[in-house]
Design a protein around this motif. Structure first.
Motif, PDB file in Angstrom:
ATOM      1  N   ASP A   3       0.838  -1.200   0.000  1.00  0.00           N
ATOM      2  CA  ASP A   3       0.000   0.000   0.000  1.00  0.00           C
ATOM      3  C   ASP A   3       0.869   1.244   0.000  1.00  0.00           C
ATOM      4  O   ASP A   3       1.941   1.280   0.604  1.00  0.00           O
ATOM      5  N   PHE A   4       0.400   2.276  -0.672  1.00  0.00           N
ATOM      6  CA  PHE A   4       1.126   3.536  -0.798  1.00  0.00           C
ATOM      7  C   PHE A   4       0.838   4.407   0.417  1.00  0.00           C
ATOM      8  O   PHE A   4      -0.300   4.508   0.867  1.00  0.00           O
ATOM      9  N   ASP A   5       1.846   5.075   0.971  1.00  0.00           N
ATOM     10  CA  ASP A   5       1.701   5.919   2.152  1.00  0.00           C
ATOM     11  C   ASP A   5       1.419   7.363   1.731  1.00  0.00           C
ATOM     12  O   ASP A   5       2.335   8.146   1.503  1.00  0.00           O
ATOM     13  N   ASP A   7       0.062   9.747   3.539  1.00  0.00           N
ATOM     14  CA  ASP A   7       0.407  10.708   4.589  1.00  0.00           C
ATOM     15  C   ASP A   7       1.845  11.195   4.447  1.00  0.00           C
ATOM     16  O   ASP A   7       2.133  12.375   4.626  1.00  0.00           O
ATOM     17  N   ALA A   8       2.753  10.294   4.117  1.00  0.00           N
ATOM     18  CA  ALA A   8       4.157  10.676   3.919  1.00  0.00           C
ATOM     19  C   ALA A   8       4.289  11.592   2.705  1.00  0.00           C
ATOM     20  O   ALA A   8       5.056  12.562   2.734  1.00  0.00           O
ATOM     21  N   LEU A   9       3.520  11.327   1.658  1.00  0.00           N
ATOM     22  CA  LEU A   9       3.525  12.163   0.458  1.00  0.00           C
ATOM     23  C   LEU A   9       3.004  13.559   0.775  1.00  0.00           C
ATOM     24  O   LEU A   9       3.612  14.562   0.377  1.00  0.00           O
ATOM     25  N   PHE A  10       1.880  13.649   1.506  1.00  0.00           N
ATOM     26  CA  PHE A  10       1.336  14.950   1.900  1.00  0.00           C
ATOM     27  C   PHE A  10       2.341  15.732   2.730  1.00  0.00           C
ATOM     28  O   PHE A  10       2.556  16.911   2.523  1.00  0.00           O
ATOM     29  N   LYS A  11       2.965  15.056   3.689  1.00  0.00           N
ATOM     30  CA  LYS A  11       3.895  15.735   4.589  1.00  0.00           C
ATOM     31  C   LYS A  11       5.155  16.210   3.857  1.00  0.00           C
ATOM     32  O   LYS A  11       5.646  17.304   4.093  1.00  0.00           O
ATOM     33  N   LYS A  12       5.652  15.400   2.946  1.00  0.00           N
ATOM     34  CA  LYS A  12       6.897  15.733   2.255  1.00  0.00           C
ATOM     35  C   LYS A  12       6.700  16.816   1.188  1.00  0.00           C
ATOM     36  O   LYS A  12       7.511  17.726   1.051  1.00  0.00           O
ATOM     37  N   PHE A  13       5.619  16.721   0.402  1.00  0.00           N
ATOM     38  CA  PHE A  13       5.450  17.607  -0.742  1.00  0.00           C
ATOM     39  C   PHE A  13       4.306  18.614  -0.596  1.00  0.00           C
ATOM     40  O   PHE A  13       4.210  19.550  -1.383  1.00  0.00           O
ATOM     41  N   VAL A  95     -12.444   9.997  -1.327  1.00  0.00           N
ATOM     42  CA  VAL A  95     -11.976   9.041  -2.326  1.00  0.00           C
ATOM     43  C   VAL A  95     -11.545   7.800  -1.568  1.00  0.00           C
ATOM     44  O   VAL A  95     -10.779   7.885  -0.603  1.00  0.00           O
ATOM     45  N   TYR A  96     -12.062   6.656  -1.986  1.00  0.00           N
ATOM     46  CA  TYR A  96     -11.854   5.405  -1.253  1.00  0.00           C
ATOM     47  C   TYR A  96     -10.832   4.494  -1.938  1.00  0.00           C
ATOM     48  O   TYR A  96     -10.701   4.487  -3.154  1.00  0.00           O
ATOM     49  N   TYR A  97     -10.157   3.724  -1.101  1.00  0.00           N
ATOM     50  CA  TYR A  97      -9.275   2.651  -1.548  1.00  0.00           C
ATOM     51  C   TYR A  97      -9.542   1.462  -0.640  1.00  0.00           C
ATOM     52  O   TYR A  97      -9.415   1.576   0.586  1.00  0.00           O
ATOM     53  N   LYS A  98      -9.978   0.351  -1.225  1.00  0.00           N
ATOM     54  CA  LYS A  98     -10.317  -0.846  -0.457  1.00  0.00           C
ATOM     55  C   LYS A  98     -11.318  -0.549   0.650  1.00  0.00           C
ATOM     56  O   LYS A  98     -11.121  -0.894   1.802  1.00  0.00           O
ATOM     57  N   ASP A  99     -12.411   0.126   0.321  1.00  0.00           N
ATOM     58  CA  ASP A  99     -13.504   0.429   1.246  1.00  0.00           C
ATOM     59  C   ASP A  99     -13.112   1.313   2.422  1.00  0.00           C
ATOM     60  O   ASP A  99     -13.812   1.348   3.435  1.00  0.00           O
TER      61      ASP A  99
END
Length: 115
Positions: A3-5, A7-13, A95-99
């Motif tokens: 699974d892609f993180d 939260d880390a993407l939001f925090k970094k960029f 937006v949902y991913y795996k319910d």
């Protein structure tokens, strides 16, 4: 597949964002993306002249963490704030991913204020 993180993407960029209500409540600072929508149709590029001046009515795309649910946030009594700019929410969706809610997608608009 791992699974892609997000939260880390939001925090970094992402940029620092706050939710604020008129009663003084403010969310903790969190990170997300705000970018201008670029329309191909000229109808969206026009602005409106108001008593206080020209209002370009620019719309922006917001993508942020699901923990800060803009679909439940009352934009009539509050706003989003980032880099000293205030935005109102025109439309927001989960937006949902795996319910499970993965992130919040929204169309926001800059608030024009009188000093």
């Amino acid at each position: 597949m791992k699974d892609f993180d997000l939260d880390a993407l939001f925090k970094k960029f992402g940029r620092e964002i706050l939710l604020k209500k008129d009663d003084g409540w403010s969310s903790p600072i969190f990170h997300g993306f705000i970018q201008p929508l670029r329309y191909k149709n000229k109808i969206y590029l026009d602005g409106v002249y108001t008593v206080i001046g020209f209002d370009n009515q620019g719309k922006y795309l917001y993508i942020g963490p699901a923990e800060h649910d803009l679909t439940a946030f009352d934009s009539m009594n509050g706003h989003i704030e980032s880099d000293g700019v205030k935005y109102t929410i025109d439309r927001a969706e989960k937006v949902y991913y795996k319910d499970k809610p993965s992130y919040i997608w929204a169309i926001i608009r800059e608030i024009t204020e009188v000093d």
